[in-house]
Scaffold this motif. Structure first.
Motif, short mmCIF file in Angstrom:
data_model
loop_
_atom_site.label_atom_id
_atom_site.label_comp_id
_atom_site.label_asym_id
_atom_site.label_seq_id
_atom_site.Cartn_x
_atom_site.Cartn_y
_atom_site.Cartn_z
N ASN A 64 0.81 -1.21 0.00
CA ASN A 64 0.00 0.00 0.00
C ASN A 64 0.85 1.26 0.00
O ASN A 64 0.35 2.34 -0.32
N ARG A 65 2.10 1.15 0.43
CA ARG A 65 3.00 2.31 0.43
C ARG A 65 3.47 2.64 -0.98
O ARG A 65 4.04 3.71 -1.21
N GLN A 66 3.27 1.72 -1.93
CA GLN A 66 3.67 1.98 -3.32
C GLN A 66 2.76 3.06 -3.92
O GLN A 66 1.55 3.07 -3.71
N THR A 67 3.37 3.95 -4.65
CA THR A 67 2.63 5.02 -5.31
C THR A 67 3.16 5.17 -6.73
O THR A 67 4.11 4.49 -7.14
N ALA A 68 2.55 6.09 -7.47
CA ALA A 68 3.01 6.35 -8.83
C ALA A 68 4.44 6.87 -8.84
O ALA A 68 5.16 6.72 -9.83
N ASP A 69 4.86 7.47 -7.71
CA ASP A 69 6.25 7.95 -7.63
C ASP A 69 7.23 6.80 -7.75
O ASP A 69 8.38 6.99 -8.18
N HIS A 70 6.79 5.62 -7.32
CA HIS A 70 7.63 4.43 -7.41
C HIS A 70 7.19 3.52 -8.56
O HIS A 70 7.67 2.40 -8.67
#
Length: 467
Positions: A21-27
């Motif tokens: 859930n900590r994954q975002t588009a930034d990654h």
């Protein structure tokens, strides 16, 4: 203790979910591919097989966005496509494989044939497409201009006499310093001209030395045919010149095609050869060569590809599909190559345990449709052996003998048993060394024979087969 264990498991699960859930588009929502596949297994209740080497260093962007909870197949396609991987079914499990340009699915094969049928609805349209493909094939094989054959004489060994036939081994210098070795089988007694039969080899164990290959050629000779069998490139006596790994060069596709054409030249130079009755038959990779030569050389009047015709497989070895021949005509396949032989006699032999298993329902109707453009549907047949596998075994050979004898108008009564079946018992199977041209240890290999990859590539460049 149990409470501690469950707390530990819960923490791991929470950590995994939190990490996800900590994954975002930034990654780019990136995750290791192996982890994604593990999640897919759990979500869909399936098993996925793969080689760990395929997973090393593979990280998938936007991983969880690719999962389609309504379809495992769509999910796997979306997850594997960025790596040029695919999946197949293997004993009820999903198996991850690298992309194979020479193999698709049966469903895609059917779609391919449906597409090809839209291109031609009559003889005139088919002749136009056939002409386009035929112009392209030699160019794709880099044989649009056939290199001059070296002036050396064909090497022949001592002739052996057997029951109704003779055998002698030959070697032909097909390119400067490059030799192909084989054996020629002839009727012991002839009346008039004899048909000619090419028997290209596939990747069966022992190559042209194997029992079934010797029997096939000897029986053809006993039927009254001049028959030949030879080594594929970097197999058999070709190993005296080139390491077996060189068999996997794309150039092997061209060399083996050229070798077949040179051997056909040699057979037709025999004073007793009948140029109006020229056949070709081979199994597996030999079946690939059968279809290719039949498509490009008008001298062939009868074709029998064995356990190879398919709309969804074009041969997994570069010696069969290393050159872009199947890209001709904006994509073609072996079913269409076989159809190019229409309206001449063709027997397609297939079995139920390899890629030719679909032929009776899928590819054969396509080929027969093409023969229909010439009102020649009776000139093409399919003998299918549902319970048999990938070989050129006895039942397949008998089917070949029948077809050849009928279309070459041969009197085969002397090689039938009391039940009217073809009798192979009078054939002598020679030991491997009897079939050598260059001696037990290669001591008779000509002094001008080249050796090794560098010398090979140099010759191929000189004759414009390789850049």
């Amino acid at each position: 203790m149990k409470r501690v264990f469950f707390i530990f498991i819960g923490m791991l699960f929470l950590f995994a979910v939190t990490a996800q859930n900590r994954q975002t588009a930034d990654h780019a929502y990136v995750r290791p591919l192996s982890d994604v596949l593990t999640d897919i297994e759990k979500q869909f209740g399936i098993q996925i097989k793969y080689d760990q080497k395929l997973m090393e260093g593979k990280v998938l962007k936007y991983a969880d966005w690719r999962i389609k909870p309504w379809s495992v197949e769509e999910t796997l396609n979306a997850v594997l496509a960025p790596f040029d991987y695919k999946f197949v079914m293997d004993n009820g499990k999903y198996k991850v494989k690298e992309f194979e340009y020479y193999r698709t699915t049966e469903e895609e094969g059917g779609e391919f044939l449906n597409y090809l049928e839209t291109l031609c609805s009559n003889k005139a349209e088919w002749e136009k497409r056939k002409s386009e493909i035929r112009r392209c094939l030699p160019e794709a094989l880099r044989l649009s201009v056939i290199p001059d054959r070296p002036a050396s004489k064909v090497i022949l060994t001592k002739k052996r006499k057997y029951n109704g036939y003779t055998v002698e081994n030959f070697a032909i210098e097909t390119l400067p310093g490059i030799y192909v070795a084989g054996s020629i089988y002839k009727p012991l007694k002839t009346k008039g001209k004899c048909p000619v039969m090419l028997n290209p080899n596939g990747h069966f164990a022992d190559g042209r030395y194997r029992e079934s290959q010797q029997i096939r050629c000897a029986m053809q000779a006993r039927m009254g045919i001049i028959s030949a069998s030879w080594d594929i490139f970097a197999w058999g006596e070709s190993l005296l010149q080139f390491d077996g790994e060189l068999h996997h060069l794309s150039a092997a596709n061209t060399i083996q095609t050229l070798n077949t054409l040179r051997i056909l030249d040699y057979l037709l130079s025999q004073k007793e050869a009948d140029s109006t009755r020229v056949g070709i038959t081979g199994g597996s990779g030999g079946g690939s060569m059968t279809m290719m030569i039949a498509a490009i050389d008008d001298r062939i009047t009868l074709s029998i590809p064995v356990v190879m015709l398919s709309s969804h497989f074009s041969g997994g070895c570069p010696c069969e599909s290393g050159m872009p021949a199947h890209l001709c005509g904006n994509r073609t396949n072996n079913a269409e190559l076989a159809a190019m032989f229409a309206p001449r006699p063709q027997l397609i032999i297939t079995d139920g345990k390899d890629w030719s298993s679909t032929v009776p329902e899928l590819e054969y109707p396509f080929v027969k449709r093409t023969y229909g453009f010439y009102n020649a549907e009776n000139n093409v047949e399919n003998d299918h052996f549902q319970e048999e596998g990938h070989d050129y075994g006895l039942s397949k050979r008998k089917a070949m003998y029948r077809f050849v004898s009928e279309h070459f108008n041969l009197d085969v009564s002397r090689i039938l048993d009391k039940n009217g079946e073809f009798d192979e018992s009078k054939v002598t199977v020679e030991k491997e060394s009897d079939l050598y041209v260059f001696g037990e240890n290669g001591e008779k290999l000509p002094s001008d024979a080249i050796r090794g990859k560098e010398a090979l590539l140099r010759v191929l460049k000189e004759v414009s087969i390789m850049d």
